[in-house]
Design an enzyme around this catalytic site. Structure first.
Site, mmCIF file in Angstrom:
data_model
loop_
_atom_site.group_PDB
_atom_site.id
_atom_site.type_symbol
_atom_site.label_atom_id
_atom_site.label_comp_id
_atom_site.label_asym_id
_atom_site.label_seq_id
_atom_site.Cartn_x
_atom_site.Cartn_y
_atom_site.Cartn_z
ATOM 1 N N LYS A 173 56.033 70.668 44.719
ATOM 2 C CA LYS A 173 54.885 69.795 44.978
ATOM 3 C C LYS A 173 54.813 69.497 46.470
ATOM 4 C CE LYS A 173 53.937 65.378 45.130
ATOM 5 N NZ LYS A 173 52.787 65.493 46.040
ATOM 6 N N THR A 230 60.923 56.299 48.814
ATOM 7 C CA THR A 230 60.626 57.259 47.732
ATOM 8 C C THR A 230 61.923 57.911 47.265
ATOM 9 O OG1 THR A 230 58.627 57.769 48.989
ATOM 10 C CG2 THR A 230 59.048 59.118 47.063
ATOM 11 N N GLU A 248 66.533 64.334 51.692
ATOM 12 C CA GLU A 248 66.406 64.343 53.161
ATOM 13 C C GLU A 248 65.391 63.263 53.500
ATOM 14 O OE1 GLU A 248 68.258 66.062 55.039
ATOM 15 O OE2 GLU A 248 69.072 67.537 53.653
ATOM 16 N N CYS A 282 60.899 64.005 61.726
ATOM 17 C CA CYS A 282 61.976 63.095 61.316
ATOM 18 C C CYS A 282 63.089 63.066 62.361
ATOM 19 C CB CYS A 282 62.527 63.525 59.965
ATOM 20 S SG CYS A 282 63.050 65.247 59.949
ATOM 21 N N GLU A 384 61.736 52.621 60.643
ATOM 22 C CA GLU A 384 61.106 53.888 61.034
ATOM 23 C C GLU A 384 59.595 53.678 61.227
ATOM 24 O OE1 GLU A 384 60.641 57.078 58.124
ATOM 25 O OE2 GLU A 384 61.429 58.493 59.579
HETATM 26 P P1 NAD Z 1 56.780 60.179 51.082
HETATM 27 O O1 NAD Z 1 58.111 59.744 50.608
HETATM 28 O O2 NAD Z 1 55.656 59.225 50.973
HETATM 29 O O3 NAD Z 1 56.301 61.488 50.300
HETATM 30 C C1 NAD Z 1 57.079 62.656 50.275
HETATM 31 C C2 NAD Z 1 56.726 63.458 49.035
HETATM 32 O O4 NAD Z 1 57.142 62.721 47.893
HETATM 33 C C3 NAD Z 1 55.225 63.707 48.863
HETATM 34 O O5 NAD Z 1 55.022 64.993 48.330
HETATM 35 C C4 NAD Z 1 54.831 62.642 47.852
HETATM 36 O O6 NAD Z 1 53.675 62.968 47.108
HETATM 37 C C5 NAD Z 1 56.068 62.602 46.972
HETATM 38 N N1 NAD Z 1 56.243 61.368 46.199
HETATM 39 C C6 NAD Z 1 55.795 60.126 46.496
HETATM 40 N N2 NAD Z 1 56.155 59.260 45.514
HETATM 41 C C7 NAD Z 1 56.847 59.968 44.600
HETATM 42 C C8 NAD Z 1 57.485 59.644 43.373
HETATM 43 N N3 NAD Z 1 57.459 58.411 42.874
HETATM 44 N N4 NAD Z 1 58.120 60.615 42.692
HETATM 45 C C9 NAD Z 1 58.172 61.880 43.181
HETATM 46 N N5 NAD Z 1 57.565 62.258 44.333
HETATM 47 C C10 NAD Z 1 56.917 61.315 45.035
HETATM 48 O O7 NAD Z 1 56.993 60.673 52.571
HETATM 49 P P2 NAD Z 1 55.894 61.176 53.602
HETATM 50 O O8 NAD Z 1 55.137 59.990 54.099
HETATM 51 O O9 NAD Z 1 55.170 62.327 53.019
HETATM 52 O O10 NAD Z 1 56.816 61.760 54.775
HETATM 53 C C11 NAD Z 1 57.297 61.005 55.830
HETATM 54 C C12 NAD Z 1 58.751 60.677 55.612
HETATM 55 O O11 NAD Z 1 59.496 61.864 55.426
HETATM 56 C C13 NAD Z 1 59.379 59.987 56.823
HETATM 57 O O12 NAD Z 1 60.177 58.933 56.364
HETATM 58 C C14 NAD Z 1 60.242 61.071 57.445
HETATM 59 O O13 NAD Z 1 61.343 60.613 58.190
HETATM 60 C C15 NAD Z 1 60.682 61.815 56.224
HETATM 61 N N6 NAD Z 1 61.126 63.159 56.567
HETATM 62 C C16 NAD Z 1 62.463 63.437 56.514
HETATM 63 C C17 NAD Z 1 62.930 64.699 56.855
HETATM 64 C C18 NAD Z 1 64.398 65.049 56.796
HETATM 65 O O14 NAD Z 1 64.718 66.220 56.870
HETATM 66 N N7 NAD Z 1 65.279 64.086 56.684
HETATM 67 C C19 NAD Z 1 62.019 65.670 57.269
HETATM 68 C C20 NAD Z 1 60.667 65.342 57.335
HETATM 69 C C21 NAD Z 1 60.223 64.081 56.968
#
Ligand code: NAD
Length: 481
Positions: A173, A230, A248, A282, A384
């Site tokens: 997804k 999340t 991650e 990130c 963050e």
């Molecule tokens: P998010 O957690 O809002 O969403 C990430 C994914 O999870 C999306 O596909 C979303 O639809 C899905 N999701 C949301 N709620 C869910 C649930 N209840 N169950 C299952 N899936 C669900 O994050 P975002 O806003 O898309 O991304 C930004 C975040 O990602 C920042 O915190 C950033 O630091 C982090 N990030 C981390 C890394 C890493 O490698 N550590 C890399 C890139 C981004």
């Protein structure tokens, strides 16, 4: 208006509900396509397709699995311009960044795991003449892969490629905020002749479709990249079901600059580590600690260079800072600038929305922002923000800066600038982060383990660690007499 489709059992299909979500172009602030608003019925179809495909894919010789991955890699390379344009429109990032970083790295991920699986070996342990043990590494089953919006295709492929290489089938997804390159990837998989059901891509909202994948008894493994909140929710669903889990998550990365650094190299790289991709990586360094003796010089140079960055339309070659990903995200970032002011911060540059004019005037642009005069433990320095906003702060002693750097709940990455090799290694050893860059930033060797500690995640991606994650070790003990 163009409607994206789900990719289930080898075919592009509409969501069962026939409901769609608006997909925004953040550089214009307008809807430009529609995404399937999939629900648990679509998830279930995808999961059952992946389950059915697992029995043959898991025993497909790795040489053949490798061929499919390499074919996908070469198709991504062939379609680089189309994919980069799609990613830039979906995400708001400068087109040249998508062309030179995101899409080539997505192809590299498929290439790396397409070749890596050919060299992946298991262990055997001899008990002299009594017995031998060997460890079979078998693919786990249907892998649930969920990814965020900041590096859409790159992070999506970073999960899918090792899963497929290892012999898992996948239900993936992408973020509903940036779904377009994942959709194009499904077309590429069809072109590559990937057997039906091996990879399934379902679009839609996280709490709806993501939750259905995470909660399914037929998905024994979840690889998630996204926000820490999340991640905590996903862990609360997956852990009682004893799923294999890789998380991650977010970061609040320190960038530590000692006075004895190579100043020019440090300054040009710090511009990138602060503001590349509008600070929405990130791994960006959002808290910059500078040794006091060079603080004023650094401040003047850093502010001057930042003020010279061109904020503008992503497709314009001069643009260094494109649009942030969405209106709610822009509002969140600007609310942190207000918080910083309330906490006593002084905004040295930026700190506000930019109107870039013309057809892009309603896009979501923020001037790159530098803030000083904050304490290390205020909310601005602990939470963050994930945008083009950094704080700067002087330090005098190594122990002091280590305390600042390690003070947050996060532990993803850090950067250290010094020409003193002993100090560099000592500081790296004492930083509580999964990755430390010394005199560089964002250099990646795909063989190295990638991931964070503390609230930045559990598990590691990258290298053979990822192949370990998508396979289960089974020890077989054979008595010899
Ligand atoms: P998010 O957690 O809002 O969403 C990430 C994914 O999870 C999306 O596909 C979303 O639809 C899905 N999701 C949301 N709620 C869910 C649930 N209840 N169950 C299952 N899936 C669900 O994050 P975002 O806003 O898309 O991304 C930004 C975040 O990602 C920042 O915190 C950033 O630091 C982090 N990030 C981390 C890394 C890493 O490698 N550590 C890399 C890139 C981004």
């Amino acid at each position: 208006m163009f409607k994206l489709k789900n990719y289930i059992n080898g075919e592009l299909v509409n969501p069962i509900s026939n409901q769609y979500i608006d997909n925004y172009d953040p550089s214009r602030g307008t809807v430009y396509s529609h995404i399937p608003d999939s629900d648990e019925r679509d998830a279930e179809q995808a999961i059952q397709a992946a389950k059915a495909a697992f029995s043959s894919w898991s025993i497909t010789p790795k040489e053949n699995r490798s061929k499919y991955l390499l074919k996908i890699a070469s198709l991504i390379e062939e379609q680089l311009d189309e994919l980069a344009l799609a990613e830039s429109i979906d995400n708001g990032k400068p087109l040249h960044l998508a062309k030179t970083v995101d899409i080539p790295r997505a192809a590299a991920n498929f290439h790396f795991y397409g070749t890596g699986i050919l060299h992946y070996a298991a262990h055997s342990h001899s008990m002299e003449d009594t017995a031998i043990n060997y460890t079979l590494r078998q693919p786990v089953g249907v892998a649930g892969c969920i990814s965020p919006w900041n590096l859409p295709l790159y992070l999506f492929s970073w999960k899918i490629a090792p899963a497929l290489a290892a012999g898992c089938t996948v239900v993936a997804k992408p973020s509903e905020v940036t779904p377009m390159t994942a959709y194009l990837l499904s077309e590429i998989c069809i072109k590559a002749g990937l057997p039906k059901g091996v990879l399934n891509i379902v679009h839609g909202l996280g709490p709806k479709i993501g939750n259905s994948i995470v909660g399914s008894k037929d998905v024994p493994l979840i690889s998630f990249t996204g926000g820490t909140k999340t991640g905590a929710h996903i862990a609360s669903v997956a852990a009682p079901m004893f799923k294999k889990l890789s998380l991650e998550l977010g970061g609040k990365n320190p960038n530590i600059i000692f006075a004895d650094c190579d100043y020019d190299k440090m300054l040009s790289t710090t511009m990138l580590s602060s503001f590349a991709n509008q600070g929405q990586i990130c791994l960006c360094g959002s808290r910059i600690f500078i040794e006091k003796s060079i603080y004023e010089k650094f401040k003047a140079d850093f502010v001057a260079k930042t003020e010279a960055l061109v904020v503008g339309a992503p497709l314009d070659e001069k643009t260094k800072i494109g649009a942030v990903v969405s209106k709610p995200h822009m509002e969140k970032i600007l609310s942190y600038v207000e918080l910083a002011k309330q906490e006593g911060g002084k905004v040295l540059c930026g700190g506000k929305e930019v109107k870039v004019g013309g057809e892009f005037n309603n896009g979501y642009y923020i001037a790159p922002t530098i803030i000083e005069n904050l304490s290390y433990d205020c909310r601005t320095n602990q939470e963050e923000i994930f945008g083009p906003v950094v704080t700067i702060m002087p330090f005098e002693k190594e122990e002091e800066v280590l305390m600042y750097a390690n003070s947050t709940q996060y532990g993803l990455a850090s950067t250290v600038w010094t020409q003193d090799i002993t100090k560099a290694n000592r500081v790296a050893m004492n930083l509580h982060t999964g990755i430390v860059w010394i005199n560089c930033w964002l250099l990646r060797d795909l063989r190295t383990p990638f991931g964070g500690v503390k609230s930045s995640g559990v598990g590691r991606e990258g290298g053979f660690e990822a192949l370990d994650f998508f396979t289960e070790p089974k020890n077989v003990c054979v008595k010899l007499k």
